[in-house]
Design a protein around this motif. Sequence first.
Motif, PDB file in Angstrom:
ATOM      1  N   HIS A 166       0.840  -1.200   0.000  1.00  0.00           N
ATOM      2  CA  HIS A 166       0.000   0.000   0.000  1.00  0.00           C
ATOM      3  C   HIS A 166       0.872   1.245   0.000  1.00  0.00           C
ATOM      4  O   HIS A 166       1.954   1.272   0.596  1.00  0.00           O
ATOM      5  N   PRO A 167       0.414   2.318  -0.692  1.00  0.00           N
ATOM      6  CA  PRO A 167       1.239   3.536  -0.772  1.00  0.00           C
ATOM      7  C   PRO A 167       1.384   4.207   0.584  1.00  0.00           C
ATOM      8  O   PRO A 167       0.527   4.078   1.458  1.00  0.00           O
ATOM      9  N   GLY A 168       2.505   4.930   0.752  1.00  0.00           N
ATOM     10  CA  GLY A 168       2.743   5.670   1.982  1.00  0.00           C
ATOM     11  C   GLY A 168       2.032   7.015   1.956  1.00  0.00           C
ATOM     12  O   GLY A 168       1.393   7.391   0.971  1.00  0.00           O
ATOM     13  N   SER A 169       2.151   7.750   3.062  1.00  0.00           N
ATOM     14  CA  SER A 169       1.558   9.073   3.161  1.00  0.00           C
ATOM     15  C   SER A 169       2.650  10.101   3.392  1.00  0.00           C
ATOM     16  O   SER A 169       3.745   9.779   3.863  1.00  0.00           O
ATOM     17  N   ASP A 170       2.350  11.363   3.055  1.00  0.00           N
ATOM     18  CA  ASP A 170       3.302  12.468   3.220  1.00  0.00           C
ATOM     19  C   ASP A 170       4.622  12.176   2.514  1.00  0.00           C
ATOM     20  O   ASP A 170       5.690  12.532   3.006  1.00  0.00           O
ATOM     21  N   GLY A 171       4.532  11.501   1.372  1.00  0.00           N
ATOM     22  CA  GLY A 171       5.746  11.226   0.619  1.00  0.00           C
ATOM     23  C   GLY A 171       6.486   9.988   1.056  1.00  0.00           C
ATOM     24  O   GLY A 171       7.582   9.722   0.563  1.00  0.00           O
ATOM     25  N   GLY A 172       5.918   9.225   1.984  1.00  0.00           N
ATOM     26  CA  GLY A 172       6.583   8.017   2.454  1.00  0.00           C
ATOM     27  C   GLY A 172       6.568   6.921   1.397  1.00  0.00           C
ATOM     28  O   GLY A 172       5.736   6.919   0.483  1.00  0.00           O
ATOM     29  N   SER A 173       7.490   6.002   1.510  1.00  0.00           N
ATOM     30  CA  SER A 173       7.581   4.910   0.543  1.00  0.00           C
ATOM     31  C   SER A 173       6.448   3.910   0.739  1.00  0.00           C
ATOM     32  O   SER A 173       5.830   3.842   1.803  1.00  0.00           O
ATOM     33  N   ALA A 174       6.183   3.145  -0.302  1.00  0.00           N
ATOM     34  CA  ALA A 174       5.127   2.136  -0.235  1.00  0.00           C
ATOM     35  C   ALA A 174       5.575   0.962   0.626  1.00  0.00           C
ATOM     36  O   ALA A 174       6.765   0.694   0.787  1.00  0.00           O
ATOM     37  N   GLY A 175       4.598   0.270   1.202  1.00  0.00           N
ATOM     38  CA  GLY A 175       4.903  -0.929   1.965  1.00  0.00           C
ATOM     39  C   GLY A 175       5.266  -2.077   1.029  1.00  0.00           C
ATOM     40  O   GLY A 175       5.404  -1.890  -0.185  1.00  0.00           O
ATOM     41  N   ASP A 176       5.403  -3.255   1.581  1.00  0.00           N
ATOM     42  CA  ASP A 176       5.772  -4.428   0.795  1.00  0.00           C
ATOM     43  C   ASP A 176       4.551  -5.318   0.566  1.00  0.00           C
ATOM     44  O   ASP A 176       3.590  -5.287   1.346  1.00  0.00           O
ATOM     45  N   ALA A 177       4.591  -6.081  -0.482  1.00  0.00           N
ATOM     46  CA  ALA A 177       3.564  -7.100  -0.728  1.00  0.00           C
ATOM     47  C   ALA A 177       4.084  -8.424  -0.178  1.00  0.00           C
ATOM     48  O   ALA A 177       5.153  -8.886  -0.570  1.00  0.00           O
ATOM     49  N   MET A 178       3.327  -9.002   0.753  1.00  0.00           N
ATOM     50  CA  MET A 178       3.712 -10.274   1.376  1.00  0.00           C
ATOM     51  C   MET A 178       2.857 -11.378   0.750  1.00  0.00           C
ATOM     52  O   MET A 178       1.674 -11.525   1.057  1.00  0.00           O
ATOM     53  N   VAL A 179       3.459 -12.124  -0.156  1.00  0.00           N
ATOM     54  CA  VAL A 179       2.729 -13.126  -0.938  1.00  0.00           C
ATOM     55  C   VAL A 179       2.894 -14.493  -0.284  1.00  0.00           C
ATOM     56  O   VAL A 179       3.982 -15.073  -0.277  1.00  0.00           O
ATOM     57  N   GLU A 180       1.795 -14.997   0.281  1.00  0.00           N
ATOM     58  CA  GLU A 180       1.815 -16.326   0.900  1.00  0.00           C
ATOM     59  C   GLU A 180       1.471 -17.376  -0.146  1.00  0.00           C
ATOM     60  O   GLU A 180       0.462 -17.269  -0.851  1.00  0.00           O
ATOM     61  N   VAL A 181       2.309 -18.393  -0.240  1.00  0.00           N
ATOM     62  CA  VAL A 181       2.122 -19.427  -1.252  1.00  0.00           C
ATOM     63  C   VAL A 181       1.211 -20.522  -0.715  1.00  0.00           C
ATOM     64  O   VAL A 181       1.460 -21.096   0.343  1.00  0.00           O
ATOM     65  N   ARG A 182       0.150 -20.788  -1.454  1.00  0.00           N
ATOM     66  CA  ARG A 182      -0.749 -21.914  -1.157  1.00  0.00           C
ATOM     67  C   ARG A 182      -0.766 -22.829  -2.387  1.00  0.00           C
ATOM     68  O   ARG A 182      -1.015 -22.364  -3.501  1.00  0.00           O
ATOM     69  N   LEU A 183      -0.490 -24.097  -2.175  1.00  0.00           N
ATOM     70  CA  LEU A 183      -0.449 -25.039  -3.286  1.00  0.00           C
ATOM     71  C   LEU A 183      -1.857 -25.542  -3.606  1.00  0.00           C
ATOM     72  O   LEU A 183      -2.588 -25.991  -2.721  1.00  0.00           O
ATOM     73  N   LYS A 184      -2.219 -25.460  -4.868  1.00  0.00           N
ATOM     74  CA  LYS A 184      -3.528 -25.957  -5.289  1.00  0.00           C
ATOM     75  C   LYS A 184      -3.569 -27.494  -5.183  1.00  0.00           C
ATOM     76  O   LYS A 184      -2.558 -28.164  -5.418  1.00  0.00           O
ATOM     77  N   LYS A 185      -4.727 -28.002  -4.827  1.00  0.00           N
ATOM     78  CA  LYS A 185      -4.895 -29.454  -4.783  1.00  0.00           C
ATOM     79  C   LYS A 185      -4.834 -30.005  -6.197  1.00  0.00           C
ATOM     80  O   LYS A 185      -5.483 -29.512  -7.114  1.00  0.00           O
ATOM     81  N   HIS A 186      -4.032 -31.051  -6.369  1.00  0.00           N
ATOM     82  CA  HIS A 186      -3.848 -31.633  -7.704  1.00  0.00           C
ATOM     83  C   HIS A 186      -4.713 -32.885  -7.845  1.00  0.00           C
ATOM     84  O   HIS A 186      -4.873 -33.641  -6.885  1.00  0.00           O
ATOM     85  N   PRO A 187      -5.280 -33.120  -9.028  1.00  0.00           N
ATOM     86  CA  PRO A 187      -6.146 -34.301  -9.197  1.00  0.00           C
ATOM     87  C   PRO A 187      -5.390 -35.626  -9.144  1.00  0.00           C
ATOM     88  O   PRO A 187      -5.997 -36.682  -8.918  1.00  0.00           O
ATOM     89  N   LEU A 188      -4.071 -35.615  -9.346  1.00  0.00           N
ATOM     90  CA  LEU A 188      -3.309 -36.860  -9.373  1.00  0.00           C
ATOM     91  C   LEU A 188      -2.284 -36.979  -8.251  1.00  0.00           C
ATOM     92  O   LEU A 188      -2.099 -38.062  -7.682  1.00  0.00           O
ATOM     93  N   PHE A 189      -1.623 -35.870  -7.910  1.00  0.00           N
ATOM     94  CA  PHE A 189      -0.468 -35.940  -7.015  1.00  0.00           C
ATOM     95  C   PHE A 189      -0.787 -35.368  -5.635  1.00  0.00           C
ATOM     96  O   PHE A 189      -1.439 -34.345  -5.506  1.00  0.00           O
ATOM     97  N   GLU A 190      -0.279 -36.058  -4.631  1.00  0.00           N
ATOM     98  CA  GLU A 190      -0.368 -35.587  -3.247  1.00  0.00           C
ATOM     99  C   GLU A 190       1.026 -35.149  -2.800  1.00  0.00           C
ATOM    100  O   GLU A 190       2.008 -35.855  -3.021  1.00  0.00           O
ATOM    101  N   VAL A 191       1.095 -33.953  -2.189  1.00  0.00           N
ATOM    102  CA  VAL A 191       2.388 -33.392  -1.785  1.00  0.00           C
ATOM    103  C   VAL A 191       2.794 -33.958  -0.422  1.00  0.00           C
ATOM    104  O   VAL A 191       2.021 -33.915   0.539  1.00  0.00           O
ATOM    105  N   ARG A 192       4.021 -34.442  -0.348  1.00  0.00           N
ATOM    106  CA  ARG A 192       4.605 -34.918   0.907  1.00  0.00           C
ATOM    107  C   ARG A 192       6.008 -34.310   1.043  1.00  0.00           C
ATOM    108  O   ARG A 192       7.003 -34.930   0.642  1.00  0.00           O
TER     109      ARG A 192
END
Length: 335
Positions: free
Chosen positions: A211-237
């Motif tokens: 999100h953008p900063g105020s009073d000329g402040g720098s923007a924050g960071d984007a924190m991207v959390e990874v979620r693995l989609k369920k696969h029709p064939l493979f199970e993650v271990r």
Amino acid sequence: MRDPYSVLGVAKTATEAEIKKAFRTLAKKFHPDQNQDDPGAQRQFSEANQAYEIVGDKEKRAKFDRGEIDADGKPRYAGGFGAGGPGAGGFSGFQDFDKSSGFRSRTESGGNYSGGGFDDILNDILGGFGGARRGRGPAGPGAAGAGTRQRATGAPPKKGQNADIIAHVSLEEVVNAGKTAVKLPSGKTVNVTIPAGTTEGETIRLRGQGHPGSDGGSAGDAMVEVRLKKHPLFEVRGYDLLLDLPLALYEAVLGAKVRTPTLTGAVNLTIPAHSSSGKIMRLKGKGLPTKTGGHGDLLVKLQITLPPHEDSELHTLMTAWRELTPYKARGPEFD
């Protein structure tokens, strides 16, 4: 305020160049953009500005040296100075102290401030902090100087908040593309690189994309959390993948080569003769990328599947087999 010469750390006999150099040094050291979490530094920056307001201007410096004004630029004598207009040897309406900004106006009604290039100094400093946008605007030098002053002396810039984003990533993206599309708070969609070894729930930081900063402040960071989609064939271990591979009864008994899917394309897997259901075969390096640069494995679990319809010949064969070659399919723990 303290004596402006003391604030700037110069002698009363200092030259204009020495005063200007001293102010530049303090402004760079204590500027709010460089000291967002230090209120003490911001006060020192304010004090240095006020000191330069006085001794950085030839006329005001002379008045201060003669004792006509104090360190805040106020008349030292109640009578004969600017309370109701110009008086003999008095001021001509010096503007009031700006409580909201903490600084005094740079102009008197008798003329513009001429403090030895104050705007040039401040613009030079702000430019070094990524503040080139604060330069002079179309309204002229006075308006540009005022705009610069308001930005430099107002509330300190505030960094924008981080943006929490959940990215649902397919196993194919993890293994093959190594990237996934993410929509940012700005509305823009970008391709984010998935570092090797990223697992479920890990976070990728995109600096300055929040999100953008105020009073000329720098923007924050984007924190991207990874979620693995369920696969029709493979199970993650972990970094391994598990695949259930259906087999016909005769393939399990006689052995066969079976086309087996992986995330990087199908392969022919050799099934040994006399393979039981539940047997696990390992395909090396066909799993997910690891943090060390390798890959996990694909674990193939054999699952014997009977014909979809009843077969009388198979029934007859199994009946005879039970009589001729009985065997125990379960261990003693099931007895």
